[in-house]
Design a protein around this motif. Structure first.
Motif, PDB file in Angstrom:
ATOM      1  N   SER A   1       0.833  -1.202   0.000  1.00 51.89           N
ATOM      2  CA  SER A   1       0.000   0.000   0.000  1.00 51.89           C
ATOM      3  C   SER A   1       0.865   1.248   0.000  1.00 51.89           C
ATOM      4  CB  SER A   1      -0.925  -0.006   1.226  1.00 51.89           C
ATOM      5  OG  SER A   1      -1.674   1.184   1.301  1.00 51.89           O
TER       6      SER A   1
ATOM      7  N   LYS B   1       2.372   2.129  -3.401  1.00 51.09           N
ATOM      8  CA  LYS B   1       1.439   2.773  -4.335  1.00 51.09           C
ATOM      9  C   LYS B   1       0.981   4.152  -3.860  1.00 51.09           C
ATOM     10  CE  LYS B   1      -0.470  -1.644  -5.936  1.00 51.09           C
ATOM     11  NZ  LYS B   1      -1.695  -2.477  -6.036  1.00 51.09           N
ATOM     12  N   TYR B   2       1.173   4.426  -2.587  1.00 52.08           N
ATOM     13  CA  TYR B   2       0.705   5.679  -1.977  1.00 52.08           C
ATOM     14  C   TYR B   2       1.497   6.858  -2.514  1.00 52.08           C
ATOM     15  CZ  TYR B   2      -0.076   9.165   1.707  1.00 52.08           C
ATOM     16  OH  TYR B   2      -0.373  10.308   2.402  1.00 52.08           O
ATOM     17  N   PRO B   3       0.802   7.993  -2.837  1.00 46.77           N
ATOM     18  CA  PRO B   3      -0.657   8.175  -2.823  1.00 46.77           C
ATOM     19  C   PRO B   3      -1.275   7.887  -4.198  1.00 46.77           C
ATOM     20  CG  PRO B   3       0.414  10.290  -3.125  1.00 46.77           C
ATOM     21  CD  PRO B   3       1.513   9.269  -3.037  1.00 46.77           C
ATOM     22  N   GLU B   4      -2.449   7.304  -4.173  1.00 46.99           N
ATOM     23  CA  GLU B   4      -3.172   6.968  -5.407  1.00 46.99           C
ATOM     24  C   GLU B   4      -4.338   7.903  -5.668  1.00 46.99           C
ATOM     25  OE1 GLU B   4      -3.083   2.379  -6.180  1.00 46.99           O
ATOM     26  OE2 GLU B   4      -3.643   2.684  -4.065  1.00 46.99           O
ATOM     27  N   ARG B   5      -4.618   8.805  -4.722  1.00 47.31           N
ATOM     28  CA  ARG B   5      -5.726   9.754  -4.850  1.00 47.31           C
ATOM     29  C   ARG B   5      -5.411  10.999  -4.019  1.00 47.31           C
ATOM     30  NH1 ARG B   5      -8.891   8.621  -0.158  1.00 47.31           N
ATOM     31  NH2 ARG B   5      -8.481   6.542   0.711  1.00 47.31           N
ATOM     32  N   PRO B   6      -6.241  12.031  -4.111  1.00 56.29           N
ATOM     33  CA  PRO B   6      -5.943  13.287  -3.411  1.00 56.29           C
ATOM     34  C   PRO B   6      -5.798  13.111  -1.901  1.00 56.29           C
ATOM     35  CG  PRO B   6      -7.607  13.667  -5.073  1.00 56.29           C
ATOM     36  CD  PRO B   6      -7.402  12.174  -5.012  1.00 56.29           C
TER      37      PRO B   6
ATOM     38  N   LYS C   1      -5.804  15.148   1.875  1.00 56.01           N
ATOM     39  CA  LYS C   1      -6.346  16.329   2.552  1.00 56.01           C
ATOM     40  C   LYS C   1      -5.498  16.643   3.781  1.00 56.01           C
ATOM     41  CE  LYS C   1     -10.234  15.876   4.834  1.00 56.01           C
ATOM     42  NZ  LYS C   1     -11.691  15.715   5.055  1.00 56.01           N
TER      43      LYS C   1
ATOM     44  N   GLN D   1      -0.207  14.022  -7.179  1.00 56.41           N
ATOM     45  CA  GLN D   1      -1.562  13.918  -6.649  1.00 56.41           C
ATOM     46  C   GLN D   1      -1.953  15.234  -5.981  1.00 56.41           C
ATOM     47  OE1 GLN D   1      -3.908  11.768  -6.922  1.00 56.41           O
ATOM     48  NE2 GLN D   1      -2.885   9.944  -7.729  1.00 56.41           N
ATOM     49  N   GLN D   2      -3.199  15.625  -6.169  1.00 57.58           N
ATOM     50  CA  GLN D   2      -3.691  16.847  -5.554  1.00 57.58           C
ATOM     51  C   GLN D   2      -3.628  16.753  -4.033  1.00 57.58           C
ATOM     52  OE1 GLN D   2      -4.692  19.336  -7.601  1.00 57.58           O
ATOM     53  NE2 GLN D   2      -4.978  20.749  -5.915  1.00 57.58           N
TER      54      GLN D   2
ATOM     55  N   TYR E   1      -4.632   9.479   3.844  1.00 52.08           N
ATOM     56  CA  TYR E   1      -5.222  10.482   2.962  1.00 52.08           C
ATOM     57  C   TYR E   1      -5.861  11.644   3.720  1.00 52.08           C
ATOM     58  CZ  TYR E   1      -4.161   7.328  -0.823  1.00 52.08           C
ATOM     59  OH  TYR E   1      -3.466   6.540  -1.718  1.00 52.08           O
TER      60      TYR E   1
END
Length: 328
Positions: A33, A36-41, A43, A71-72, A98
């Protein structure tokens, strides 16, 4: 009996083998994990109003994370209740890396102010890295008569002096209360804000004569002569405002610094915490520009940050009790 014992022995070995295998599998999954991190925004929560030093630092870090990881990274300001609202939200977030939060001294002082916090300041978080430290400054409206700390003390003994801070038992508030207590300035009265920026705006507008903020908080306004600085709470003059004398130079033995740390919800996989820690070390070694130039950037290990925050909790608890500070 011997056969039964042997059978039970095999069962016990199978049980512990299954536990070890599960732990190994979980560790392998966490490592994959993290790869692969980060796979999405991502916060980053800032528990203050926009525009303050914490918000500025978080946004600079977010931009550098975006540039490196693609990634955002969204900075979300959640002010209120002396950072409890934003910190409580971070504690309850999914522990997947995240949702992060930049905390400051309130994280170490709130446990002494409120025994009913909706989170545990140590147990409910993973500690990623210290980000930096910055001393405090009493910033005043140019029309406010005192020109230095000695004049402020004398003035405050005969005239009402409302002052703003980033919140109850924030380091800015504790600095003001320490100055009050050491010099018996009863007419200095705290006006609570949801962050340093709203307090500064009221100083600029003349609604209050002064606020205690970080060096970063009002540096542009100070440079533009929209506010005056009466002193700096460091052990030596600060490079961003070298013409401003320290508290000690003016006869007040007070040295206090604000600090900034990055946390994640408890249970965030250790490999992801390690990856975030490495990213903070990379970012804090970069030239980050004038916006954070007044913050003394310094990373740490996760264990060092946890130990530091624990020491801050222990340091300020008796001070808060002695001053009689409570949540409002």
């Amino acid at each position: 009996m011997g056969i039964a014992f042997a059978a039970n022995g095999h069962a016990v070995r199978r049980f512990f083998y299954a536990i070890a295998l599960a732990a190994l599998t979980a560790g392998s999954a966490a490592a994959q994990s993290a790869d692969k991190y980060p796979e999405r925004p991502i916060k980053i929560i800032v528990p203050f109003a926009p525009g303050g030093s914490t918000d500025i630092l978080a946004r600079v870090i977010a931009q550098k994370m975006l540039e490196n990881w693609g990634q955002q990274v969204v900075v979300e300001t959640r002010p209120g209740a002396a950072t409890v609202i934003g910190t409580g939200a971070a504690a309850k977030a999914d522990p997947d890396g995240y949702t992060l939060i930049v905390v400051v001294s309130n994280h170490a002082t709130n446990p002494s102010l409120n025994p009913n916090l909706p989170y545990d300041a140590l147990k409910d978080f993973e500690f990623v890295s210290l980000l930096g430290k910055a001393p405090m400054v009493p910033y005043v409206n140019p029309k406010f008569p005192p020109q230095n700390l000695k004049e402020l003390v004398a003035y405050g003994k005969t005239n009402p002096v409302p002052f703003g801070s980033a919140g109850i038992a924030s380091m800015t508030h504790l600095l003001a209360e320490t100055l009050k207590a050491q010099n018996d300035i009863k007419l200095m009265q705290h006006v609570v804000y949801k962050g340093g920026t709203p307090a500064l705006n009221d100083v600029l507008g003349g609604q209050i004569p002064m606020t205690f903020g970080t060096v970063t908080q009002a540096l542009p306004q100070y440079q533009a002569k929209l506010v005056r600085a009466l002193g700096v709470s460091a052990d030596k003059r600060h490079h961003a405002i070298p013409d401003v004398p320290t508290f000690r130079e003016q006869g007040f033995d007070i040295v206090v610094t604000e600090w900034y740390g990055l946390l994640a919800p408890a249970g965030t996989p250790k490999p992801i915490v390690a990856k975030l820690n490495a990213e903070m070390r990379r970012i804090l070694a970069l030239p980050l520009g004038e916006r954070v130039a007044a913050i003394d950037l310094q990373p740490s290990t996760p264990d060092e940050l946890r130990a530091f925050i624990k020491s801050e909790i222990d340091r300020w608890a008796p001070v808060i009790k002695k001053l009689g500070l409570k949540t409002q």
